[in-house]
Every structure is written in C-alpha cells, then in structure tokens.
Design a protein around this motif. Structure first.
Motif, mmCIF file in Angstrom:
data_model
loop_
_atom_site.group_PDB
_atom_site.id
_atom_site.type_symbol
_atom_site.label_atom_id
_atom_site.label_comp_id
_atom_site.label_asym_id
_atom_site.label_seq_id
_atom_site.Cartn_x
_atom_site.Cartn_y
_atom_site.Cartn_z
ATOM 1 N N TRP A 57 0.878 -1.171 0.000
ATOM 2 C CA TRP A 57 0.000 0.000 0.000
ATOM 3 C C TRP A 57 0.909 1.213 0.000
ATOM 4 N N VAL A 58 0.917 1.953 -1.105
ATOM 5 C CA VAL A 58 1.829 3.061 -1.340
ATOM 6 C C VAL A 58 1.035 4.366 -1.220
ATOM 7 N N VAL A 59 1.441 5.247 -0.285
ATOM 8 C CA VAL A 59 0.694 6.482 -0.034
ATOM 9 C C VAL A 59 1.631 7.680 -0.121
ATOM 10 N N GLY A 60 1.349 8.596 -1.055
ATOM 11 C CA GLY A 60 2.178 9.773 -1.276
ATOM 12 C C GLY A 60 1.747 10.966 -0.449
ATOM 13 N N GLU A 77 2.513 11.838 -8.069
ATOM 14 C CA GLU A 77 3.698 11.425 -8.813
ATOM 15 C C GLU A 77 4.663 10.638 -7.932
ATOM 16 N N ARG A 78 4.804 11.043 -6.667
ATOM 17 C CA ARG A 78 5.678 10.305 -5.752
ATOM 18 C C ARG A 78 5.175 8.883 -5.554
ATOM 19 N N ALA A 79 3.877 8.740 -5.312
ATOM 20 C CA ALA A 79 3.298 7.400 -5.137
ATOM 21 C C ALA A 79 3.445 6.592 -6.420
ATOM 22 N N ARG A 80 3.240 7.238 -7.561
ATOM 23 C CA ARG A 80 3.359 6.557 -8.847
ATOM 24 C C ARG A 80 4.791 6.074 -9.081
ATOM 25 N N MET A 81 5.781 6.900 -8.747
ATOM 26 C CA MET A 81 7.183 6.514 -8.944
ATOM 27 C C MET A 81 7.528 5.270 -8.119
ATOM 28 N N VAL A 82 7.060 5.222 -6.877
ATOM 29 C CA VAL A 82 7.336 4.062 -6.022
ATOM 30 C C VAL A 82 6.582 2.841 -6.543
ATOM 31 N N ALA A 83 5.329 3.015 -6.953
ATOM 32 C CA ALA A 83 4.559 1.895 -7.494
ATOM 33 C C ALA A 83 5.211 1.356 -8.767
ATOM 34 N N TYR A 84 5.667 2.233 -9.657
ATOM 35 C CA TYR A 84 6.370 1.785 -10.863
ATOM 36 C C TYR A 84 7.645 1.032 -10.507
ATOM 37 N N HIS A 85 8.346 1.531 -9.505
ATOM 38 C CA HIS A 85 9.569 0.847 -9.081
ATOM 39 C C HIS A 85 9.252 -0.576 -8.603
ATOM 40 N N LEU A 86 8.176 -0.718 -7.861
ATOM 41 C CA LEU A 86 7.765 -2.053 -7.414
ATOM 42 C C LEU A 86 7.437 -2.945 -8.606
ATOM 43 N N LEU A 87 6.737 -2.395 -9.595
ATOM 44 C CA LEU A 87 6.415 -3.167 -10.802
ATOM 45 C C LEU A 87 7.687 -3.612 -11.517
ATOM 46 N N TYR A 88 8.623 -2.686 -11.687
ATOM 47 C CA TYR A 88 9.882 -3.022 -12.359
ATOM 48 C C TYR A 88 10.704 -4.026 -11.556
ATOM 49 N N SER A 89 10.493 -4.076 -10.252
ATOM 50 C CA SER A 89 11.210 -5.022 -9.395
ATOM 51 C C SER A 89 10.576 -6.415 -9.417
ATOM 52 N N GLY A 90 9.410 -6.538 -10.046
ATOM 53 C CA GLY A 90 8.786 -7.845 -10.181
ATOM 54 C C GLY A 90 7.505 -8.044 -9.396
ATOM 55 N N ILE A 91 7.046 -7.031 -8.670
ATOM 56 C CA ILE A 91 5.779 -7.150 -7.940
ATOM 57 C C ILE A 91 4.628 -7.055 -8.946
#
Length: 143
Positions: A57-60, A77-91
């Motif tokens: 659960w990512v909250v900006g 945008e901050r929440a989106r950047m962290v969520a994208y990072h999680l996606l790129y990491s394989g989540i």
C-alpha cells in the motif's frame, strides 16, 4: 553500507514473519525522485521467493510548500514513482494499492525545513496476507 545491509536484512525478515511492516521513503523539496537506500530495500523484498504473498500500500505525501493543487499532483507522482519501481522489481500490479494525499496528512507541523523534510514522503505498508484466490488490479487514486 553495513548499516543499510543490516536494516535490509531485518526488514526483509520482519515482512515475512509478521503481518505488516511500514517503510518510509523520503524526497527532496519539489521532487518526485525517491531516496535510493529505501528503494534498494524494496528491491530486496521484491526478490524474496514469497513476495507474491505481499501487498504493498503506497501512499504519497508532501509538505505545505506550494499550492494545494501542486501538492496533490506531486504526492500522486511520488506514489506513482514508487509503485512503478515495485512493478519493475517484479511485484505484480494486483499486489499494489496506491493513493495520494498532498499536504493533508503531515507527520508533524511544517514549522521549519527539518519538519517539512519529514512530511515529503511516501509510506509503503507491506502486508503478508497470503495468496489471492482471484488476483485483480488493486491500484486506485482518490478523485
């Protein structure tokens, strides 16, 4: 470096042993670029064999500098950047829920630069809730 590795080891063990763990990622003033040590911790957690059972659960958030509209967009945008990072990491996308609140939920008063720095953050609550029966996309934004 040793301190980061120790924190990383403790955090990854706690996530899989407990129901939930919170990680806070800080940002520079006006920036949506996350601090790298915390992002490295997320990478390590994402690579764990049981990461499929974790929900993120990512909250900006922002400080009170800038207009309310700017802060809402920046926290998004901050929440989106962290969520994208999680996606790129394989989540998987259905394991990520994200929201943003702008300046609405400070952890302390915005009295000086130090307190403002603590409010420029993304909180990531990592929950170990087991396997999903029917995976579905969990991401959402407030209107």
């Amino acid at each position: 470096m040793k301190k980061l590795l120790l924190i990383l080891a403790v955090l990854s063990q706690n996530v899989f042993a407990q129901d939930s763990v919170e990680l806070t990622i800080y940002f520079e003033d006006g920036s949506d670029v996350p601090s790298m040590p915390e992002m490295a911790m997320l990478d390590e957690i994402a690579q764990h064999p049981n990461s499929e059972q974790l929900r993120f659960w990512v909250v900006g958030h922002t400080d009170d500098k800038g207009s309310s509209k700017f802060n809402v967009e920046l926290s998004k945008e901050r929440a989106r950047m962290v969520a994208y990072h999680l996606l790129y990491s394989g989540i998987k996308p259905y394991n990520i829920l994200f929201e943003h609140y702008g300046e609405e939920c400070p952890v302390n008063e915005n009295e000086d630069n130090t307190s403002r720095a603590e409010n420029r953050r993304v909180e990531v609550l990592i929950s170990n809730i087991g396997e999903l029966d029917e995976p579905g996309f969990a991401g959402r934004y407030r209107p």
